[in-house]
Write an enzyme that holds these catalytic residues in place. Sequence first.
Site, mmCIF file in Angstrom:
data_model
loop_
_atom_site.group_PDB
_atom_site.id
_atom_site.type_symbol
_atom_site.label_atom_id
_atom_site.label_comp_id
_atom_site.label_asym_id
_atom_site.label_seq_id
_atom_site.Cartn_x
_atom_site.Cartn_y
_atom_site.Cartn_z
ATOM 1 N N ARG A 142 0.813 -1.213 0.000
ATOM 2 C CA ARG A 142 0.000 0.000 0.000
ATOM 3 C C ARG A 142 0.847 1.264 0.000
ATOM 4 O O ARG A 142 0.326 2.370 0.136
ATOM 5 C CB ARG A 142 -0.942 0.007 1.217
ATOM 6 C CG ARG A 142 -1.902 -1.175 1.245
ATOM 7 C CD ARG A 142 -2.768 -1.210 0.004
ATOM 8 N NE ARG A 142 -3.533 -2.462 -0.118
ATOM 9 C CZ ARG A 142 -4.195 -2.825 -1.203
ATOM 10 N NH1 ARG A 142 -4.196 -2.056 -2.268
ATOM 11 N NH2 ARG A 142 -4.846 -3.967 -1.240
ATOM 12 N N HIS B 44 7.899 -6.952 -7.102
ATOM 13 C CA HIS B 44 6.580 -6.398 -7.443
ATOM 14 C C HIS B 44 6.439 -5.041 -6.775
ATOM 15 O O HIS B 44 6.633 -4.899 -5.560
ATOM 16 C CB HIS B 44 5.475 -7.336 -6.959
ATOM 17 C CG HIS B 44 4.139 -7.090 -7.599
ATOM 18 N ND1 HIS B 44 3.515 -5.859 -7.594
ATOM 19 C CD2 HIS B 44 3.303 -7.923 -8.283
ATOM 20 C CE1 HIS B 44 2.360 -5.950 -8.221
ATOM 21 N NE2 HIS B 44 2.213 -7.192 -8.662
ATOM 22 N N TYR C 1 0.939 -1.565 -4.917
ATOM 23 C CA TYR C 1 -0.291 -1.356 -5.685
ATOM 24 C C TYR C 1 -0.621 0.128 -5.859
ATOM 25 O O TYR C 1 -1.319 0.504 -6.801
ATOM 26 C CB TYR C 1 -1.468 -2.043 -4.993
ATOM 27 C CG TYR C 1 -1.380 -3.551 -4.955
ATOM 28 C CD1 TYR C 1 -1.071 -4.285 -6.092
ATOM 29 C CD2 TYR C 1 -1.631 -4.251 -3.771
ATOM 30 C CE1 TYR C 1 -1.003 -5.670 -6.059
ATOM 31 C CE2 TYR C 1 -1.570 -5.632 -3.727
ATOM 32 C CZ TYR C 1 -1.257 -6.340 -4.871
ATOM 33 O OH TYR C 1 -1.191 -7.709 -4.837
ATOM 34 N N HIS D 45 1.873 -2.811 -11.958
ATOM 35 C CA HIS D 45 0.601 -2.552 -12.617
ATOM 36 C C HIS D 45 0.729 -1.203 -13.323
ATOM 37 O O HIS D 45 1.035 -0.204 -12.659
ATOM 38 C CB HIS D 45 -0.533 -2.502 -11.601
ATOM 39 C CG HIS D 45 -0.778 -3.808 -10.909
ATOM 40 N ND1 HIS D 45 -1.792 -3.970 -9.984
ATOM 41 C CD2 HIS D 45 -0.156 -5.015 -10.993
ATOM 42 C CE1 HIS D 45 -1.777 -5.225 -9.542
ATOM 43 N NE2 HIS D 45 -0.794 -5.867 -10.143
ATOM 44 N N GLU E 158 2.401 -5.491 -16.163
ATOM 45 C CA GLU E 158 1.505 -6.609 -15.908
ATOM 46 C C GLU E 158 0.205 -6.450 -16.685
ATOM 47 O O GLU E 158 -0.344 -5.349 -16.757
ATOM 48 C CB GLU E 158 1.204 -6.720 -14.410
ATOM 49 C CG GLU E 158 0.360 -7.919 -14.049
ATOM 50 C CD GLU E 158 0.272 -8.159 -12.550
ATOM 51 O OE1 GLU E 158 -0.685 -8.837 -12.136
ATOM 52 O OE2 GLU E 158 1.151 -7.682 -11.808
ATOM 53 N N ASP F 84 -0.747 -12.214 -16.324
ATOM 54 C CA ASP F 84 -1.488 -12.755 -15.189
ATOM 55 C C ASP F 84 -2.711 -13.493 -15.731
ATOM 56 O O ASP F 84 -3.548 -12.905 -16.420
ATOM 57 C CB ASP F 84 -1.918 -11.617 -14.259
ATOM 58 C CG ASP F 84 -2.589 -12.106 -12.992
ATOM 59 O OD1 ASP F 84 -3.640 -12.763 -13.105
ATOM 60 O OD2 ASP F 84 -2.071 -11.836 -11.895
ATOM 61 N N HIS G 98 -6.072 -12.040 -14.676
ATOM 62 C CA HIS G 98 -6.311 -10.730 -15.277
ATOM 63 C C HIS G 98 -6.687 -10.840 -16.747
ATOM 64 O O HIS G 98 -7.631 -10.174 -17.205
ATOM 65 C CB HIS G 98 -5.070 -9.846 -15.131
ATOM 66 C CG HIS G 98 -4.751 -9.481 -13.726
ATOM 67 N ND1 HIS G 98 -3.640 -8.741 -13.379
ATOM 68 C CD2 HIS G 98 -5.380 -9.769 -12.555
ATOM 69 C CE1 HIS G 98 -3.602 -8.586 -12.065
ATOM 70 N NE2 HIS G 98 -4.649 -9.204 -11.551
ATOM 71 N N HIS H 261 1.961 -14.854 -13.918
ATOM 72 C CA HIS H 261 1.287 -15.040 -12.638
ATOM 73 C C HIS H 261 0.204 -16.084 -12.861
ATOM 74 O O HIS H 261 -0.646 -15.912 -13.746
ATOM 75 C CB HIS H 261 0.636 -13.747 -12.156
ATOM 76 C CG HIS H 261 1.596 -12.727 -11.653
ATOM 77 N ND1 HIS H 261 1.258 -11.395 -11.502
ATOM 78 C CD2 HIS H 261 2.883 -12.834 -11.230
ATOM 79 C CE1 HIS H 261 2.302 -10.731 -11.032
ATOM 80 N NE2 HIS H 261 3.288 -11.592 -10.860
ATOM 81 N N ASP I 220 -11.064 -8.865 -11.500
ATOM 82 C CA ASP I 220 -9.791 -9.161 -10.851
ATOM 83 C C ASP I 220 -9.943 -9.696 -9.428
ATOM 84 O O ASP I 220 -9.623 -9.025 -8.453
ATOM 85 C CB ASP I 220 -8.895 -7.906 -10.838
ATOM 86 C CG ASP I 220 -7.523 -8.174 -10.216
ATOM 87 O OD1 ASP I 220 -7.156 -9.353 -10.040
ATOM 88 O OD2 ASP I 220 -6.825 -7.194 -9.897
ATOM 89 N N HIS J 58 -8.699 -13.169 -7.581
ATOM 90 C CA HIS J 58 -7.955 -14.411 -7.734
ATOM 91 C C HIS J 58 -8.627 -15.562 -6.981
ATOM 92 O O HIS J 58 -9.264 -15.360 -5.946
ATOM 93 C CB HIS J 58 -6.530 -14.246 -7.197
ATOM 94 C CG HIS J 58 -5.718 -13.242 -7.955
ATOM 95 N ND1 HIS J 58 -4.365 -13.085 -7.742
ATOM 96 C CD2 HIS J 58 -6.048 -12.354 -8.926
ATOM 97 C CE1 HIS J 58 -3.907 -12.135 -8.545
ATOM 98 N NE2 HIS J 58 -4.914 -11.675 -9.261
ATOM 99 N N GLU K 77 -0.097 -16.541 -7.230
ATOM 100 C CA GLU K 77 -0.621 -15.475 -6.378
ATOM 101 C C GLU K 77 -2.011 -15.860 -5.866
ATOM 102 O O GLU K 77 -2.858 -15.011 -5.632
ATOM 103 C CB GLU K 77 -0.721 -14.159 -7.145
ATOM 104 C CG GLU K 77 0.602 -13.539 -7.533
ATOM 105 C CD GLU K 77 0.395 -12.210 -8.247
ATOM 106 O OE1 GLU K 77 1.208 -11.317 -8.047
ATOM 107 O OE2 GLU K 77 -0.599 -12.081 -9.011
#
Length: 277
Positions: free
Chosen positions: A37, A67, A70, A107, A142, A176, A179, A211, A224, A226, A256
């Site tokens: 975050r 990664h 976000y 992203h 991604e 992904d 995604h 992913h 989105d 998972h 993931e």
Amino acid sequence: MLTLGCHLSIAKGFAAAARDARRIGANTFQFFTRNPRGGKAKAIDPADLERFHAECAEAGIERILAHAPYTLNPASSNPQTREFALVTLAEDLARMENTPGQMYNFHPGAHVGQGSERGIELIAEALNQVLRPGQTTTVLLETMAGKGTEVGCTFEELAAIIDRVDLGDRMGVCLDTCHVWDGGYDIAGDLERVLDRFDQVLGIDRLRALHLNDSKNPLGAHKDRHERLGEGFIGIGAFEAVVTHPVLRKLPLYLETPQDSLDGYAAEIALLRSFSQ
């Protein structure tokens, strides 16, 4: 052998993450460069880094995937948000040179009402400011599910970003499975057609990592969410097709999926390895 792993915490250091990977049968892993975050990255401990390299040698780990958080959004209409993205990208890429020759995934961003063309321009502009000729890290865009105003739901949008990056040889794509499925690409019903389209638009050499995630939603839902392998709408057959595909099986593959513990990842890794034997 498949290069297969999952997302692991580096809260206790890189060496501990490498040990966790080895324990669950992984020979690669993904990690967040900082709190997902946002916030500051933890200082790198040279002693931990030395132990990490030793652990990797023992575990056969040659590849890791970083990664970005976000909250990184270089396509934002807010100047402060774009500045955070620039600073974070620059810092993270500099830190990545402590482990040369690896990959950094993010992203692409959300245009928040400015339109996808403007979002693409801003993302490429940010990359042109932070990429350096001497860096060894490959930056991956991604594939996104297309929820809200996300940029990168289509292969064409990803190609448009890369086409505007001066150091395009430092760029790649992380596909992904959840995604692209949520984005409308039928990897369960016609994986080969999806890969052919990727090759036509981006060039299959741009595909550097995957992913692996099932999806809680039907094809084209743009949501989105998972799911564990075989428990969603994509189905286990698609993942068997991935790990036995002559091109995809050579790429690093990262789980993931939502798990209660590392044991869940261990079970999925063992399952995927069984398909390729």
